[in-house]
Design a protein around this motif. Sequence first.
Motif, mmCIF file in Angstrom:
data_model
loop_
_atom_site.group_PDB
_atom_site.id
_atom_site.type_symbol
_atom_site.label_atom_id
_atom_site.label_comp_id
_atom_site.label_asym_id
_atom_site.label_seq_id
_atom_site.Cartn_x
_atom_site.Cartn_y
_atom_site.Cartn_z
ATOM 1 N N ALA A 64 47.006 47.814 40.355
ATOM 2 C CA ALA A 64 47.904 48.503 41.285
ATOM 3 C C ALA A 64 47.469 48.298 42.731
ATOM 4 C CB ALA A 64 47.956 49.994 40.949
ATOM 5 N N ILE A 65 46.155 48.297 42.964
ATOM 6 C CA ILE A 65 45.643 48.074 44.315
ATOM 7 C C ILE A 65 45.991 46.664 44.790
ATOM 8 C CG2 ILE A 65 43.507 47.722 45.635
ATOM 9 C CD1 ILE A 65 42.358 50.136 44.046
ATOM 10 N N ALA A 66 45.750 45.677 43.931
ATOM 11 C CA ALA A 66 46.083 44.301 44.302
ATOM 12 C C ALA A 66 47.578 44.167 44.592
ATOM 13 C CB ALA A 66 45.665 43.345 43.177
ATOM 14 N N ALA A 67 48.414 44.771 43.741
ATOM 15 C CA ALA A 67 49.865 44.690 43.926
ATOM 16 C C ALA A 67 50.298 45.343 45.238
ATOM 17 C CB ALA A 67 50.580 45.345 42.744
ATOM 18 N N ALA A 68 49.723 46.509 45.536
ATOM 19 C CA ALA A 68 50.092 47.224 46.763
ATOM 20 C C ALA A 68 49.728 46.419 48.005
ATOM 21 C CB ALA A 68 49.400 48.589 46.790
ATOM 22 N N LEU A 69 48.512 45.885 48.042
ATOM 23 C CA LEU A 69 48.071 45.158 49.234
ATOM 24 C C LEU A 69 48.842 43.858 49.416
ATOM 25 C CD1 LEU A 69 44.207 45.740 49.048
ATOM 26 C CD2 LEU A 69 45.913 46.985 50.402
ATOM 27 N N LEU A 70 49.129 43.168 48.323
ATOM 28 C CA LEU A 70 49.890 41.922 48.434
ATOM 29 C C LEU A 70 51.329 42.188 48.875
ATOM 30 C CD1 LEU A 70 48.475 40.182 45.257
ATOM 31 C CD2 LEU A 70 48.356 39.255 47.583
ATOM 32 N N LEU A 83 34.616 52.068 41.052
ATOM 33 C CA LEU A 83 34.251 51.329 42.265
ATOM 34 C C LEU A 83 34.548 49.848 42.066
ATOM 35 C CD1 LEU A 83 32.978 50.869 45.017
ATOM 36 C CD2 LEU A 83 30.721 50.924 43.922
ATOM 37 N N ASN A 84 34.225 49.325 40.897
ATOM 38 C CA ASN A 84 34.509 47.928 40.596
ATOM 39 C C ASN A 84 36.011 47.660 40.630
ATOM 40 O OD1 ASN A 84 33.805 45.216 39.469
ATOM 41 N ND2 ASN A 84 34.925 45.978 37.694
ATOM 42 N N ALA A 85 36.806 48.589 40.107
ATOM 43 C CA ALA A 85 38.257 48.425 40.135
ATOM 44 C C ALA A 85 38.773 48.367 41.564
ATOM 45 C CB ALA A 85 38.932 49.571 39.373
ATOM 46 N N VAL A 86 38.269 49.251 42.419
ATOM 47 C CA VAL A 86 38.724 49.285 43.813
ATOM 48 C C VAL A 86 38.302 48.014 44.553
ATOM 49 C CG1 VAL A 86 38.499 50.484 46.026
ATOM 50 C CG2 VAL A 86 38.747 51.809 43.903
ATOM 51 N N ARG A 87 37.023 47.672 44.439
ATOM 52 C CA ARG A 87 36.515 46.507 45.175
ATOM 53 C C ARG A 87 37.177 45.212 44.725
ATOM 54 N NH1 ARG A 87 30.092 46.244 45.575
ATOM 55 N NH2 ARG A 87 30.724 44.434 46.803
ATOM 56 N N THR A 88 37.282 45.019 43.402
ATOM 57 C CA THR A 88 37.853 43.753 42.917
ATOM 58 C C THR A 88 39.362 43.719 43.076
ATOM 59 O OG1 THR A 88 37.952 44.563 40.623
ATOM 60 C CG2 THR A 88 35.962 43.361 41.293
ATOM 61 N N GLY A 89 40.029 44.884 43.055
ATOM 62 C CA GLY A 89 41.460 44.901 43.329
ATOM 63 C C GLY A 89 41.749 44.438 44.748
ATOM 64 N N ILE A 90 40.937 44.914 45.698
ATOM 65 C CA ILE A 90 41.085 44.496 47.092
ATOM 66 C C ILE A 90 40.755 43.000 47.236
ATOM 67 C CG2 ILE A 90 40.115 44.761 49.418
ATOM 68 C CD1 ILE A 90 39.628 47.751 48.663
ATOM 69 N N ALA A 91 39.655 42.588 46.603
ATOM 70 C CA ALA A 91 39.233 41.188 46.711
ATOM 71 C C ALA A 91 40.222 40.235 46.036
ATOM 72 C CB ALA A 91 37.840 41.018 46.105
ATOM 73 N N ALA A 92 40.793 40.678 44.897
ATOM 74 C CA ALA A 92 41.763 39.830 44.194
ATOM 75 C C ALA A 92 42.995 39.590 45.054
ATOM 76 C CB ALA A 92 42.154 40.475 42.866
#
Length: 341
Positions: free
Chosen positions: A16-22, A294-303
């Motif tokens: 969801a984080i990756a989708a939102a930022l993209l 934390l891993n979900a947040v960091r890697t979602g942003i990085a992805a």
Amino acid sequence: MTQYDVAVLGAGPAGAIAAALLARAGHSVVFVDPDPRQGDRIGETLPAFAADLLERHALPGPLSSDAHLPIRGVVSDWGGMRTQDDALMRPGGPDWRLDRGLFDASLRAAATDAGASSVIAKVNAVTRKPDGWCIATDAGVCLRARRVVDATGRRGILSRSLGGARRQQSRQVAIWAVGDPVGTKIAATSRTLIQDGVDGWWYGAILPSRRPVAAFHTTTGQATQMRRDPAEWHRSLAKAAVLAEHLPTALLSGAELKFTDATGEACTKAAGDGWVACGDAAIAFDPLASQGLLNAVRTGIAAADVAAGRVTPAQYCAEMDRVWDHYVRHHASLMARRALA
């Protein structure tokens, strides 16, 4: 047929984080998940650093709702040493006990508010085409996308289909249960409880719903025994002094036991041409690390950075390797301290 810039497989926090930022960056995004609204989930501790990352990226976090509660600290008995720390003494402030259902839903809402499309479906196959990827779903639809983010958790649908191997520690299972609501305030409600034992280790807490949760992390053999004889789980819980002292274990007496893979593992290649894995699809930690979200947040942003072309797959893979190596060393030191007790 619609062709998206990015398809995100999975609608958990990382996806969801990756989708939102993209989507915010102007990319056309679709995220696909068969059941985004799940019931009780183990894994509700959000480290303070992750909360800061969410705030910096204008994503919903623990400050977005009063339903999420600060964790006052940790009471633990590990390797024969009883300790208690206070979050007020930490420079970064307290960690957070999340209402996971609300937290996950708020991140999905941030993605759709940013313009991402949501498809509730199971992914049957992902195949590469000359102009990108085809994501075949159980609805008989082929979603077309130029790039794919694999946020399918430990299944790692895409990374595994591309031949990616998984580095694994010794197999471990979390056997957990959520009890009836607590009627009165308990002194340790806002603390995390940790207790090691002969066959594994215990985690305990009171959720924001005021329901106690207890989880025993153990070998597959012991998990098989407890599946056959659930009373063994309760007998072991009664021997965990920290949990028995601070948690209303009687409220767990009639709870259904749930079994979840808790093995530390990582894919050997977390990104490649036109794709990237994030969350547990990239690295899944032993819950003792308390780093899952934390891993979900960091890697979602990085992805999102990889999918947008701001970070190369090679750079992302190198960072995942560094994170995994650091985790393995830290985990080994914890286990060694326990073995010396």
